[in-house]
Design a protein around this motif. Structure first.
Motif, mmCIF file in Angstrom:
data_model
loop_
_atom_site.group_PDB
_atom_site.id
_atom_site.type_symbol
_atom_site.label_atom_id
_atom_site.label_comp_id
_atom_site.label_asym_id
_atom_site.label_seq_id
_atom_site.Cartn_x
_atom_site.Cartn_y
_atom_site.Cartn_z
ATOM 1 N N MET A 185 0.220 61.333 -3.076
ATOM 2 C CA MET A 185 -0.665 60.879 -1.989
ATOM 3 C C MET A 185 -1.273 59.532 -2.322
ATOM 4 N N HIS A 186 -1.745 59.432 -3.570
ATOM 5 C CA HIS A 186 -2.403 58.222 -4.034
ATOM 6 C C HIS A 186 -1.462 57.018 -3.883
ATOM 7 N N ARG A 187 -0.211 57.224 -4.293
ATOM 8 C CA ARG A 187 0.762 56.130 -4.272
ATOM 9 C C ARG A 187 1.112 55.738 -2.838
ATOM 10 N N VAL A 188 1.383 56.749 -1.991
ATOM 11 C CA VAL A 188 1.805 56.440 -0.619
ATOM 12 C C VAL A 188 0.649 55.821 0.172
ATOM 13 N N ALA A 189 -0.572 56.351 -0.008
ATOM 14 C CA ALA A 189 -1.725 55.781 0.710
ATOM 15 C C ALA A 189 -1.901 54.307 0.327
ATOM 16 N N ALA A 190 -1.692 53.978 -0.959
ATOM 17 C CA ALA A 190 -1.816 52.577 -1.398
ATOM 18 C C ALA A 190 -0.760 51.710 -0.713
ATOM 19 N N LEU A 191 0.464 52.243 -0.580
ATOM 20 C CA LEU A 191 1.540 51.474 0.077
ATOM 21 C C LEU A 191 1.239 51.271 1.561
ATOM 22 N N VAL A 192 0.678 52.300 2.213
ATOM 23 C CA VAL A 192 0.347 52.155 3.646
ATOM 24 C C VAL A 192 -0.754 51.106 3.815
ATOM 25 N N ARG A 193 -1.729 51.109 2.905
ATOM 26 C CA ARG A 193 -2.813 50.109 2.991
ATOM 27 C C ARG A 193 -2.246 48.697 2.820
ATOM 28 N N ARG A 194 -1.304 48.570 1.893
ATOM 29 C CA ARG A 194 -0.696 47.250 1.681
ATOM 30 C C ARG A 194 0.098 46.834 2.925
ATOM 31 N N TRP A 195 0.803 47.819 3.507
ATOM 32 C CA TRP A 195 1.582 47.584 4.742
ATOM 33 C C TRP A 195 0.658 47.071 5.841
ATOM 34 N N GLU A 196 -0.530 47.687 5.953
ATOM 35 C CA GLU A 196 -1.475 47.298 7.001
ATOM 36 C C GLU A 196 -1.882 45.836 6.828
ATOM 37 N N GLN A 197 -1.999 45.382 5.563
ATOM 38 C CA GLN A 197 -2.408 43.991 5.327
ATOM 39 C C GLN A 197 -1.371 42.989 5.843
ATOM 40 N N HIS A 198 -0.093 43.423 5.911
ATOM 41 C CA HIS A 198 0.972 42.517 6.355
ATOM 42 C C HIS A 198 1.105 42.477 7.880
ATOM 43 N N LEU A 199 0.451 43.405 8.585
ATOM 44 C CA LEU A 199 0.646 43.475 10.038
ATOM 45 C C LEU A 199 -0.004 42.268 10.715
ATOM 46 N N PRO A 200 0.603 41.817 11.835
ATOM 47 C CA PRO A 200 0.000 40.669 12.517
ATOM 48 C C PRO A 200 -1.385 41.021 13.060
ATOM 49 N N GLN A 201 -2.217 40.003 13.203
ATOM 50 C CA GLN A 201 -3.567 40.180 13.745
ATOM 51 C C GLN A 201 -3.500 40.940 15.069
#
Ligand SMILES: [Zn+2]
Length: 303
Positions: A232-248
């Protein structure tokens, strides 16, 4: 079309490079034939009377049922329903999308394909992201870590299969409208097999899930350096990083579900040896996904 065990073959069932893509999908006819193979892998089935006889080919790619005379098209009833965009452009959009490791943007797609308007590119991406959820996903099995975490755009439910050797198997994600046990329970019921061994950081969740018939173990914290639920810890971190790449602006709550579908699609196919397999899978799912409704699109359309 597939190998005998049903596994699609690189270079035969899907292209593995842009060069192979161009060689293969230069005409509308080639695109129709490819989609037909994905929609009816055992041969044409009439959407009206379910007859399995080979149809008469007709003008504009229509297929006429020999039994009832119904005129079918390969795209009717799929996410490409009633599209005016050529299939060659759709397939190129699909190739472009699977090649964007951090997720595609409508502006990027519009530029790459020379589409006339941003709105067209946005609607195409919206339809393709709808197809990124498998129509009948297999429930998670074995040991499954469950829980929720926060993104800027909202609260997310997450279920992670624990694979052996210690690692992560398939994941499921969904936006939670409210952080309630009812919402979480409905997510678990829809995504996890009844015989799975659940692990949760919340003892009260375990009690509630036990009442639903699940075996659930309370995973106690092991200290800051060793998370109780490493998957969970690993996947949640990846989703958070993914969110940072999303366009405004992409992370408004109504669009978040579409982005979570894209994350899960890529993550669950991360072991693929070629993005061609993602292309194949996305189109296969698109052929078995109902059209986006007017409401689906209007609700999410950016201003
Ligand atoms: Zn028929």
């Amino acid at each position: 079309m597939h190998a005998q065990d049903g596994t699609p073959r690189a270079g035969e069932d899907y292209p593995v490079s842009w060069r192979q893509f161009l060689d293969r999908f230069g005409t509308e006819e080639a695109c129709v034939a490819y989609l037909q193979g994905l929609r009816w892998p055992q041969g044409f089935v009439c959407p009206h009377c379910a007859a399995r006889t080979a149809p008469y080919p007709c003008s504009r790619g229509r297929l006429v049922c020999r039994t009832c005379g119904f005129q079918a098209t390969v795209t009717a009833g799929t996410v490409f329903d009633k599209t005016r965009t050529p299939l060659r452009v759709w397939l190129a959009a699909c190739w472009y999308l699977v090649n964007q490791k951090h997720g595609a943007s409508a502006l990027g797609l519009q530029r790459a394909l020379g589409l006339g308007s941003y709105q067209t590119a946005w609607t195409m991406l919206h339809r393709l992201r709808k197809a990124m959820a498998p129509p009948a996903p297999a429930p998670l099995q074995g040991v499954v870590e469950i829980g929720d975490f926060c993104l800027d755009a909202g609260r997310i439910a997450l279920a992670v299969e624990v694979a052996r050797p210690p690692g992560v198997g398939q994941v499921r994600l969904r936006r939670l409208a409210a952080p309630s046990m009812t919402a979480m329970a409905s997510f678990i019921l829809g995504n996890v097999a009844p015989g799975a061994a659940l692990r949760s950081a919340h003892a009260e969740d375990c009690q509630a899930l036990a009442r639903l018939g699940y075996a659930c173990e309370h995973a106690a914290p092991q200290g800051a350096r060793q998370p109780a639920m490493p998957g969970m810890h690993r996947v949640a971190a990846l989703v958070r990083r993914w969110e940072q790449h999303l366009p405004q602006g992409a992370v408004q709550p109504t669009l978040l579900d579409a982005h979570l579908r894209e994350f899960s699609f890529r993550f669950n196919l991360r072991g693929a040896d070629s993005v061609g397999l993602l292309f194949h899978r996305l189109l296969q799912q698109a052929m078995h996904t109902a059209p986006a409704t007017y409401r689906d699109i209007v609700q999410c359309r950016p201003e």
